[in-house]
Motif scaffolding. Structure first.
Motif, PDB file in Angstrom:
ATOM      1  N   LEU A 106      35.724  41.434  32.295  1.00 20.82           N
ATOM      2  CA  LEU A 106      35.803  40.076  32.848  1.00 20.82           C
ATOM      3  C   LEU A 106      35.128  40.020  34.218  1.00 20.82           C
ATOM      4  N   LYS A 107      34.331  38.972  34.407  1.00 21.01           N
ATOM      5  CA  LYS A 107      33.587  38.840  35.676  1.00 21.01           C
ATOM      6  C   LYS A 107      34.497  38.344  36.804  1.00 21.01           C
ATOM      7  N   ASP A 108      34.065  38.605  38.040  1.00 18.88           N
ATOM      8  CA  ASP A 108      34.788  38.133  39.227  1.00 18.88           C
ATOM      9  C   ASP A 108      34.904  36.605  39.187  1.00 18.88           C
ATOM     10  N   VAL A 129      46.701  46.302  39.147  1.00 24.04           N
ATOM     11  CA  VAL A 129      46.951  45.039  38.432  1.00 24.04           C
ATOM     12  C   VAL A 129      46.764  43.848  39.372  1.00 24.04           C
ATOM     13  N   SER A 130      47.360  43.917  40.568  1.00 21.84           N
ATOM     14  CA  SER A 130      47.213  42.773  41.495  1.00 21.84           C
ATOM     15  C   SER A 130      45.747  42.620  41.889  1.00 21.84           C
ATOM     16  N   LYS A 131      45.059  43.727  42.085  1.00 20.65           N
ATOM     17  CA  LYS A 131      43.636  43.666  42.462  1.00 20.65           C
ATOM     18  C   LYS A 131      42.819  42.974  41.363  1.00 20.65           C
ATOM     19  N   GLU A 132      43.076  43.345  40.133  1.00 21.34           N
ATOM     20  CA  GLU A 132      42.321  42.759  39.019  1.00 21.34           C
ATOM     21  C   GLU A 132      42.660  41.284  38.826  1.00 21.34           C
ATOM     22  N   VAL A 134      43.592  39.148  41.095  1.00 21.36           N
ATOM     23  CA  VAL A 134      42.954  38.389  42.184  1.00 21.36           C
ATOM     24  C   VAL A 134      41.440  38.339  41.959  1.00 21.36           C
ATOM     25  N   ARG A 135      40.866  39.435  41.559  1.00 23.00           N
ATOM     26  CA  ARG A 135      39.404  39.499  41.378  1.00 23.00           C
ATOM     27  C   ARG A 135      38.897  38.467  40.372  1.00 23.00           C
ATOM     28  N   VAL A 136      39.615  38.281  39.276  1.00 19.68           N
ATOM     29  CA  VAL A 136      39.097  37.392  38.220  1.00 19.68           C
ATOM     30  C   VAL A 136      39.485  35.920  38.447  1.00 19.68           C
ATOM     31  N   THR A 137      40.300  35.662  39.477  1.00 15.35           N
ATOM     32  CA  THR A 137      40.702  34.273  39.779  1.00 15.35           C
ATOM     33  C   THR A 137      39.701  33.674  40.767  1.00 15.35           C
ATOM     34  N   ARG A 138      39.308  32.416  40.543  1.00 15.98           N
ATOM     35  CA  ARG A 138      38.342  31.813  41.488  1.00 15.98           C
ATOM     36  C   ARG A 138      39.062  31.426  42.784  1.00 15.98           C
ATOM     37  N   PRO A 139      38.350  31.452  43.917  1.00 13.79           N
ATOM     38  CA  PRO A 139      38.972  30.981  45.161  1.00 13.79           C
ATOM     39  C   PRO A 139      39.449  29.541  44.958  1.00 13.79           C
ATOM     40  N   THR A 193      45.414  43.129  48.389  1.00 11.75           N
ATOM     41  CA  THR A 193      44.143  42.526  47.950  1.00 11.75           C
ATOM     42  C   THR A 193      43.641  41.509  48.972  1.00 11.75           C
ATOM     43  N   GLY A 194      44.386  41.334  50.081  1.00  9.03           N
ATOM     44  CA  GLY A 194      43.963  40.390  51.112  1.00  9.03           C
ATOM     45  C   GLY A 194      44.672  39.044  51.045  1.00  9.03           C
ATOM     46  N   ILE A 195      45.625  38.889  50.117  1.00  5.68           N
ATOM     47  CA  ILE A 195      46.373  37.622  50.020  1.00  5.68           C
ATOM     48  C   ILE A 195      47.517  37.659  51.042  1.00  5.68           C
ATOM     49  N   SER A 196      47.587  36.645  51.907  1.00  9.65           N
ATOM     50  CA  SER A 196      48.633  36.664  52.934  1.00  9.65           C
ATOM     51  C   SER A 196      49.970  36.189  52.340  1.00  9.65           C
ATOM     52  N   PRO A 197      51.091  36.640  52.949  1.00 10.09           N
ATOM     53  CA  PRO A 197      52.420  36.364  52.378  1.00 10.09           C
ATOM     54  C   PRO A 197      52.681  34.879  52.167  1.00 10.09           C
TER      55      PRO A 197
END
Ligand SMILES: C[S@@+](CC[C@H](N)C(=O)[O-])C[C@H]1O[C@@H](n2cnc3c(N)ncnc32)[C@H](O)[C@@H]1O
Length: 278
Positions: A106-108, A129-132, A134-139, A193-197
């Motif tokens: 799956l692409k970013d 799992v959290s990294k993946e 977040v990676r595949v979800t669009r901003p 993954t860089g997501i703030s609380p």
């Protein structure tokens, strides 16, 4: 493609291909549909349903008009999901095999919404799992997880507590899936993954398991079809304790049954709903 006889067994995959989780999922359809109706899913949204099983939530997402990809590690459940989507004429819903710890196919930034209801929590390596996810979800997109809660008094944590007392200790380094039901762990895993609380929200929610049969017959279905329970019975059997496990689970299921209709079992179970804003 058939697995070569030399390829190592992936215990995570083997566990969920064991038995037929679809028989248990059949008892979870109403709550799956109700949950999906609260997610703001609309026509044309691109949705990834991760650890989708045979589509308890993926099919309702597609019925709302989303373009749905279900990904699951268990080949039999992927096949069942595709059959169910086809039978319901849902051309906007397809299922494929994949591992939540490495979604390399799956692409970013592909999906508007990533949904994982009691799915990705069962993959090992929670930080992968959290990294993946977040990676595949669009901003600007969202991740929604449903996670069972450790030590909760309701059904699922109690099945686990009872089953583990009949099972050998887990291997070194094993991280319990139930750790995804602890808010601090979820914040830490998405934080990595860089997501703030403040972008991670939580709510307690309820799923109701509805089974046509008595609580004892429901335990028998778990024993016959649900991989983790099948393993617990195999371990208990080696020690001559399968009857004891059966009795303990029957007591649990009967005590949690809220149905007053004879021959119908309804058991509510609390879970942690997680919403991450990407
Ligand atoms: C309890 S079932 C829930 C299935 C589905 N979400 C539902 O609500 O019916 C857990 C699912 O997670 C899947 N799963 C476990 N580990 C996985 C992994 N590493 N990658 C993808 N799916 C996984 C299993 O195959 C199984 O279908």
């Amino acid at each position: 493609m058939t697995a070569s006889t030399n390829s190592p067994v992936n215990p995570n995959k083997a566990l969920w291909e064991k038995g037929d989780f679809g028989r248990i999922a059949d008892t979870m359809r109403e709550s799956g549909e109700a949950l999906v109706s609260t997610l703001g899913i609309t026509k044309g949204l691109k949705v990834l349903d991760l650890g989708c099983g045979d589509g308890t939530t993926a099919l309702p997402e597609a019925r709302l008009g989303a373009d749905v990809l279900g990904v699951d590690i268990a080949r039999n459940l992927v096949e069942a999901g595709n059959r169910r989507a086809q039978a319901q004429g849902l051309t906007n819903c397809r299922f494929q095999e994949g591992d939540a710890t490495n979604l390399h196919e799956l692409k970013d930034q592909t999906f508007d919404v990533v949904v994982s209801i009691f799915g990705a929590m069962f993959a090992p390596k929670p930080f992968d799992v959290s990294k993946e996810m977040v990676r595949v979800t669009r901003p600007g997109g969202r991740i929604v997880m449903g996670n069972w809660i450790p030590n909760d008094p309701t059904l699922v944590a109690q099945i686990l507590r009872i089953s583990s007392s009949y099972s050998p200790p887990p291997p070194d380094g094993f991280i319990s899936p139930m750790t995804w039901g602890v808010e601090g762990n979820v914040i830490e895993r998405f934080g990595a993954t860089g997501i703030s609380p403040e972008k991670v929200g939580f709510a307690k929610d309820t799923y109701v398991f509805n089974f046509r049969g008595t609580p004892a017959e429901y335990v028998a279905a778990f024993r016959k079809y649900y991989g983790p329970t099948m393993n617990a019975f195999e371990a208990a059997d080696k020690n001559g304790r399968a009857g004891e496990l059966q009795a303990e689970l029957e007591t649990l299921f009967a005590s949690k049954n809220t149905s007053t209709t004879p021959g119908v079992t309804s058991i509510p179970a609390t879970f942690l709903r997680v919403i991450v804003a990407r």
